[in-house]
Design an enzyme around this catalytic site. Structure first.
Site, PDB file in Angstrom:
ATOM      1  N   ASN A 177      -0.299   1.610  -1.179  1.00  0.00           N
ATOM      2  CA  ASN A 177      -0.446   0.238  -0.694  1.00  0.00           C
ATOM      3  C   ASN A 177      -0.678   0.323   0.808  1.00  0.00           C
ATOM      4  O   ASN A 177       0.249   0.627   1.557  1.00  0.00           O
ATOM      5  CB  ASN A 177       0.836  -0.545  -1.016  1.00  0.00           C
ATOM      6  CG  ASN A 177       0.853  -1.925  -0.386  1.00  0.00           C
ATOM      7  OD1 ASN A 177      -0.157  -2.416   0.095  1.00  0.00           O
ATOM      8  ND2 ASN A 177       2.019  -2.554  -0.398  1.00  0.00           N
ATOM      9  N   LYS A 222      -1.282  -2.033   2.781  1.00  0.00           N
ATOM     10  CA  LYS A 222      -0.812  -3.239   3.475  1.00  0.00           C
ATOM     11  C   LYS A 222      -1.883  -3.719   4.467  1.00  0.00           C
ATOM     12  O   LYS A 222      -3.065  -3.619   4.159  1.00  0.00           O
ATOM     13  CB  LYS A 222       0.538  -2.980   4.156  1.00  0.00           C
ATOM     14  CG  LYS A 222       1.553  -2.363   3.192  1.00  0.00           C
ATOM     15  CD  LYS A 222       2.943  -2.355   3.723  1.00  0.00           C
ATOM     16  CE  LYS A 222       3.871  -1.669   2.729  1.00  0.00           C
ATOM     17  NZ  LYS A 222       5.263  -1.745   3.122  1.00  0.00           N
ATOM     18  N   HIS A 275       4.943  -8.259  -4.297  1.00  0.00           N
ATOM     19  CA  HIS A 275       5.531  -7.347  -3.310  1.00  0.00           C
ATOM     20  C   HIS A 275       6.589  -8.106  -2.497  1.00  0.00           C
ATOM     21  O   HIS A 275       6.407  -9.283  -2.169  1.00  0.00           O
ATOM     22  CB  HIS A 275       4.438  -6.792  -2.394  1.00  0.00           C
ATOM     23  CG  HIS A 275       4.928  -5.636  -1.573  1.00  0.00           C
ATOM     24  ND1 HIS A 275       5.721  -5.808  -0.464  1.00  0.00           N
ATOM     25  CD2 HIS A 275       4.781  -4.307  -1.739  1.00  0.00           C
ATOM     26  CE1 HIS A 275       6.024  -4.617   0.037  1.00  0.00           C
ATOM     27  NE2 HIS A 275       5.467  -3.685  -0.716  1.00  0.00           N
ATOM     28  N   GLU A 304       7.329  -8.095   0.504  1.00  0.00           N
ATOM     29  CA  GLU A 304       6.863  -8.658   1.779  1.00  0.00           C
ATOM     30  C   GLU A 304       6.209 -10.017   1.554  1.00  0.00           C
ATOM     31  O   GLU A 304       6.272 -10.891   2.417  1.00  0.00           O
ATOM     32  CB  GLU A 304       5.904  -7.667   2.472  1.00  0.00           C
ATOM     33  CG  GLU A 304       6.692  -6.494   3.043  1.00  0.00           C
ATOM     34  CD  GLU A 304       5.894  -5.227   3.247  1.00  0.00           C
ATOM     35  OE1 GLU A 304       4.653  -5.260   3.187  1.00  0.00           O
ATOM     36  OE2 GLU A 304       6.534  -4.174   3.464  1.00  0.00           O
ATOM     37  N   GLU A 339      11.254  -1.581  -6.146  1.00  0.00           N
ATOM     38  CA  GLU A 339      11.234  -1.285  -4.721  1.00  0.00           C
ATOM     39  C   GLU A 339      12.422  -1.948  -4.032  1.00  0.00           C
ATOM     40  O   GLU A 339      12.356  -3.145  -3.686  1.00  0.00           O
ATOM     41  CB  GLU A 339       9.943  -1.821  -4.095  1.00  0.00           C
ATOM     42  CG  GLU A 339       8.682  -1.209  -4.670  1.00  0.00           C
ATOM     43  CD  GLU A 339       7.545  -1.273  -3.675  1.00  0.00           C
ATOM     44  OE1 GLU A 339       7.016  -0.217  -3.341  1.00  0.00           O
ATOM     45  OE2 GLU A 339       7.211  -2.379  -3.224  1.00  0.00           O
ATOM     46  N   GLY A 368       9.906   1.434   4.025  1.00  0.00           N
ATOM     47  CA  GLY A 368       9.568   1.748   5.413  1.00  0.00           C
ATOM     48  C   GLY A 368      10.740   2.168   6.274  1.00  0.00           C
ATOM     49  O   GLY A 368      10.620   2.242   7.496  1.00  0.00           O
ATOM     50  N   SER A 419       9.948   4.393   0.737  1.00  0.00           N
ATOM     51  CA  SER A 419      10.095   5.650   1.494  1.00  0.00           C
ATOM     52  C   SER A 419       9.832   6.901   0.652  1.00  0.00           C
ATOM     53  O   SER A 419      10.498   7.926   0.847  1.00  0.00           O
ATOM     54  CB  SER A 419      11.473   5.724   2.161  1.00  0.00           C
ATOM     55  OG  SER A 419      11.596   4.690   3.121  1.00  0.00           O
TER      56      SER A 419
HETATM   57  C1  PEP Z   1       5.914  -0.536  -0.091  1.00  0.00           C
HETATM   58  O1  PEP Z   1       5.938  -1.370   0.791  1.00  0.00           O
HETATM   59  O2  PEP Z   1       5.446  -0.821  -1.212  1.00  0.00           O
HETATM   60  C2  PEP Z   1       6.451   0.781   0.188  1.00  0.00           C
HETATM   61  C3  PEP Z   1       6.905   1.476  -0.813  1.00  0.00           C
HETATM   62  O3  PEP Z   1       6.455   1.178   1.507  1.00  0.00           O
HETATM   63  P1  PEP Z   1       6.978   2.596   2.073  1.00  0.00           P
HETATM   64  O4  PEP Z   1       6.490   3.673   1.153  1.00  0.00           O
HETATM   65  O5  PEP Z   1       6.344   2.685   3.448  1.00  0.00           O
HETATM   66  O6  PEP Z   1       8.459   2.538   2.110  1.00  0.00           O
END
Ligand code: PEP
Length: 240
Positions: free
Chosen positions: A10, A12, A90, A92, A157, A163, A202
């Protein structure tokens, strides 16, 4: 049932035309698992042309087919640009755009109706995790977000892991994925056993193999580490 793993990135709100070389390098790498990259809408068409057989996706979709929705993108538009899949729900977007479970369900339905594959995201906040309510909360979120027909994948998630470099324990991931598998089977019967359960938050080359060894982890949704081939391909290799 062992399902073929899916490693989806992703990007973003990252990526310009100059970054498509990373996608092409990822697309050319040998993989025994399924690999996809969900891109900013502005890059989808150029990415599809640059890597015609590679699974390019969107990061969100509007629930309506067309109309007065300034700034939004429909499922048909994603497909028209060359997308095969889309993320919905997601965290976010659930947070910043105030998307409810009902919104996510409607988006997933619209995407499936248009023939797109769907990765539907769920996950708990740190406060919910610390209160010991993660499994119950995320299970309820999934129940309320699932469309009538099976999605391609559900991504668990934890919001506090996105992140941050922090990840849950492998036991916590296993417990959550087992609970989500139960909910998928309750919703879809046998077909619920074939929905891939991705872990996201992460994931990196250094922890991917350990995460992929957890029962009912059928792949990963990867944010930051999907932006370059150097970071992403070791995760793909761990899934192979
Ligand atoms: C995400 O936002 O879907 C995600 C998994 O981000 P990250 O891998 O950077 O933690």
């Amino acid at each position: 049932m062992a399902l073929k793993k899916l490693v989806a990135g992703n990007w973003k709100m990252n990526g310009l035309a100059a970054d498509l070389g990373q996608l092409v390098e990822i697309a050319r790498a040998p993989a025994e698992c399924d690999v996809a990259l969900c891109l900013p809408a502005t890059l989808i068409e150029r990415a599809s042309r640059a890597a015609p057989n590679f699974a390019v996706g969107g990061q969100d979709v509007h629930a309506s087919a067309s109309g007065a929705h300034t700034g939004c993108v429909s499922a048909a538009m994603l497909q028209d640009a060359g997308a095969r899949l889309t993320i919905v729900g997601h965290s976010e977007r659930r947070e910043a755009q105030h998307e409810s479970d009902a919104d996510v369900r409607a988006k997933a339905s619209a995407a499936l109706d248009a023939g797109l594959e769907v990765i539907l995201c769920v996950g708990e906040s740190l406060a919910v995790r610390e209160a010991g309510a993660a499994v119950a909360t995320v299970s309820a979120q999934l129940d309320a977000s699932l469309p009538d027909r099976p999605v391609t994948a559900v991504a668990y998630e934890p919001i506090w892991a996105i992140g941050t470099g922090r990840i849950p324990t492998m036991d916590d991931i296993a417990a959550m994925h087992a609970a989500l598998r139960e909910r998928l089977v309750a919703a879809y019967g046998e077909a619920g056993g074939a929905v891939r359960l991705l872990y996201g938050g992460s994931v990196k080359g250094s922890n991917a193999a350990e995460i992929f060894a957890v029962p009912d982890v059928d792949g990963a949704l990867v944010g930051g580490a999907s932006l370059t081939a150097a970071d992403f391909l070791p995760i793909v290799a761990a899934a192979n």
